[in-house]
Write a protein that holds these residues in place. Sequence first.
Motif, short mmCIF file in Angstrom:
data_model
loop_
_atom_site.label_atom_id
_atom_site.label_comp_id
_atom_site.label_asym_id
_atom_site.label_seq_id
_atom_site.Cartn_x
_atom_site.Cartn_y
_atom_site.Cartn_z
N ARG A 126 31.53 49.31 39.49
CA ARG A 126 31.50 48.78 38.10
C ARG A 126 32.29 47.46 38.01
NH1 ARG A 126 32.12 54.27 36.80
NH2 ARG A 126 34.37 54.01 36.52
N ALA A 127 33.51 47.46 38.59
CA ALA A 127 34.35 46.27 38.51
C ALA A 127 33.77 45.12 39.33
CB ALA A 127 35.77 46.61 39.01
N LEU A 128 33.16 45.46 40.47
CA LEU A 128 32.59 44.43 41.35
C LEU A 128 31.42 43.72 40.68
CD1 LEU A 128 33.13 43.30 44.13
CD2 LEU A 128 31.69 45.08 45.12
N TYR A 129 30.63 44.49 39.93
CA TYR A 129 29.50 43.89 39.23
C TYR A 129 29.97 42.88 38.17
CZ TYR A 129 25.23 43.26 36.58
OH TYR A 129 24.15 42.70 35.94
N GLN A 130 31.10 43.18 37.52
CA GLN A 130 31.66 42.25 36.53
C GLN A 130 32.09 40.95 37.21
OE1 GLN A 130 31.71 42.99 33.26
NE2 GLN A 130 30.77 44.97 33.76
N VAL A 131 32.66 41.05 38.42
CA VAL A 131 33.20 39.88 39.13
C VAL A 131 32.09 39.09 39.81
CG1 VAL A 131 34.67 39.16 41.05
CG2 VAL A 131 35.44 40.95 39.49
N SER A 132 31.17 39.79 40.50
CA SER A 132 30.11 39.13 41.29
C SER A 132 28.77 39.80 41.03
CB SER A 132 30.42 39.20 42.79
OG SER A 132 31.59 38.51 43.10
N TRP B 158 37.36 56.34 43.39
CA TRP B 158 37.73 54.93 43.57
C TRP B 158 36.49 54.07 43.74
CZ3 TRP B 158 37.36 51.34 47.66
CH2 TRP B 158 38.15 50.19 47.53
N MET B 159 35.51 54.57 44.52
CA MET B 159 34.28 53.80 44.72
C MET B 159 33.51 53.65 43.41
SD MET B 159 32.42 54.37 48.39
CE MET B 159 32.16 56.11 48.26
N SER B 160 33.50 54.69 42.58
CA SER B 160 32.81 54.58 41.28
C SER B 160 33.39 53.44 40.46
CB SER B 160 32.95 55.89 40.49
OG SER B 160 32.34 56.93 41.18
N SER B 161 34.72 53.34 40.44
CA SER B 161 35.38 52.23 39.72
C SER B 161 35.06 50.90 40.38
CB SER B 161 36.90 52.43 39.70
OG SER B 161 37.24 53.69 39.23
N LEU B 162 35.02 50.91 41.72
CA LEU B 162 34.80 49.67 42.47
C LEU B 162 33.47 49.02 42.11
CD1 LEU B 162 35.62 47.73 44.85
CD2 LEU B 162 34.33 49.27 46.34
N THR C 45 42.84 37.78 43.91
CA THR C 45 42.71 38.55 42.66
C THR C 45 42.15 39.93 42.96
OG1 THR C 45 42.21 36.48 41.51
CG2 THR C 45 41.73 38.53 40.34
N THR C 46 42.83 40.94 42.50
CA THR C 46 42.36 42.29 42.78
C THR C 46 41.20 42.67 41.86
OG1 THR C 46 43.04 44.60 43.00
CG2 THR C 46 44.04 43.37 41.20
N ILE C 47 40.20 43.35 42.43
CA ILE C 47 39.01 43.78 41.67
C ILE C 47 39.31 45.07 40.93
CG2 ILE C 47 36.58 44.47 41.87
CD1 ILE C 47 36.66 43.05 44.68
N VAL C 48 40.00 45.97 41.64
CA VAL C 48 40.27 47.30 41.11
C VAL C 48 41.59 47.76 41.69
CG1 VAL C 48 39.01 48.47 42.98
CG2 VAL C 48 39.18 49.58 40.75
#
Length: 626
Positions: free
Chosen positions: A153-159, A147-151, A124-127
Amino acid sequence: MVEKPKKLVILYATQTGNALDAAERIGREAERRGCPITLCSMDEFDASSLPQEDTVIFVVSTTGQGDTPDSMKDFWRVLLQKNLSKHWLDGVHYAVFGLGDSGYQKYNFVAKKLDRRLSDLGATTIVERGLGDDQHPSGYEGELDPWMSSLWRALYQVSPNLFPKGPDFVTPESKLIDQPKFQVIYHETDMVDSQLLTDTGLKNIQMHVEMARSMLPGKFSHDKNRPDCLLKMVKNQPLTRADCGKDVRHFEFEFISSAIKYEVGDVLELLPGQNPAAVDAFIQHCNLEPESLITVHPRVMESAESNAPNVPIKLKTFVELNMDVASASPRRYFFEVMSFFATAQHEKERLQYFASPEGRDDLYQYNQKERRTVLEVLEDFPSVQMPFEWLVQLVPQLKTRAFSISSSLSAHPNQVHLTVNVVSWTTPFKRTRTGLCSTWLAKLDPQQNTGLYIPAWFHKGLLPPPPPSLPLILVGPGTGCAPFRGFVEERTIQDVSDRAAPIMFFFGCRSEENDFLYKDFWLSHALENGVLAEQRGGGFYVAFSRDQPQKVYVQHKMQEHSGRIWDLLLEGASIYVAGSSTKMPSDVRAAFEDIISREAGVSKETAELQLRRLERDGRYHVEAWS
């Protein structure tokens, strides 16, 4: 059973070091957010264990014409296994960042196909994947920062458990600055075998190279530290007319330390020498003691990296063989660390600006566009005194340079030949820059430098050696002719014992007078009994692009002889293309599509499918370089 703590795994595949640099940057930013990481080259990671990971970031570059970096090849083979189910990576979260150049036809091809394959296997892709572009005003970092800024935020939602202090917590960089990755240990002179330091024997030279380069594990893990052999230059011959605007040379080397077996189409890597004055200036500027005896060790010993040698070498030797002080440009992190060691306030502010998102474009103009060297940057900021440990970590590693071999071992036992364009260019601020290795080789005089031994590595290129019964269509403008000189030499020898299949060769240069490389060689083999003779079904055709008002390139000469090309393809010929990686490979491919379409009476789409089939069947090979 105690559950092992989760880590963010960052895997990179690099050819020139940019993907490693980007991966390290992602790793540093993760650690500043309290996120534990494992950073690893793909060839050091067991791909079959991927389903056991929770979260993986992939940083991959695209090389040549859409090729995977060497360090990714085994990993990619595992991912392509047909027995893997579409649920193999269920539960694994991933993100892909690619490094490429939109000037190439297959822009970021490796990142795109990796992203697709991971998704096909159930991950499953994070971003959304990030695609760094060398053509951007800030280079690949123009895409990496947003891209890292999005990463995060999205990573915190997942893990969320990867970020124990929440998504917005960031450790100040100053807290991490006292932790370089390497430690330098200084040794007393009387503790070291003096013969090791003074012996100039061949085995000792090879050992010095191996010791120096194995002290920096993980920088280029696919690079072998011990040279395959040492070479001695015996010929340095200009192939172009003086003052024509190009300097292409033919070099011949003899094996000194051991006999080597190589095949036509193979590649030779050389470790270039650095300008001694530049090395001395760097050592003096950094207040280092050149005769100090040192060993360098990773501060955190990974099991795979614990075999670093404990035999000390001179600091100056370490710098000469490892640290590219006067040719490569430093990375952005170099400026960030420099800012902490600047004692002049105006220098500190300038460096902080360069390291900030706002200063990114200006840094790219100052640094990469101008190809500033480490030595030049340090001289521009004289108040900076960085500890040697940080310099060891941050100065780009002196890299080997790869060249297509232009000889056949059968024709020249105990020798290897190269055809090298001596590189020079002008920067936006009108400064002349030169290629480190090509300029160094061009200045060597075989009569004067009799005691100079060059560390060399041999490996397979992208042009497999053809059997003598295989008809060939070769396209090699400029120095792209290099591997084909070896092909023609080899086939001429094979032809003595058993009549070999014909070769059609399309060569291109600017003008017959100035840069017709190996003119006599090609023309002699195009005579009646030669392997390039038209009478035998082959031929030698030259496009001189500037000898007439309209430009003529190799693809135009191919069109003139499309009937004979088609006949050879029907006879089972293989196509080999070599040379500059900018427009030439795609222009040549388009010419082949036209020829197949016209001669076979099929649509362009069908012709393109036929070319793809030739690629799949191993009958269309491209080796291109920038």
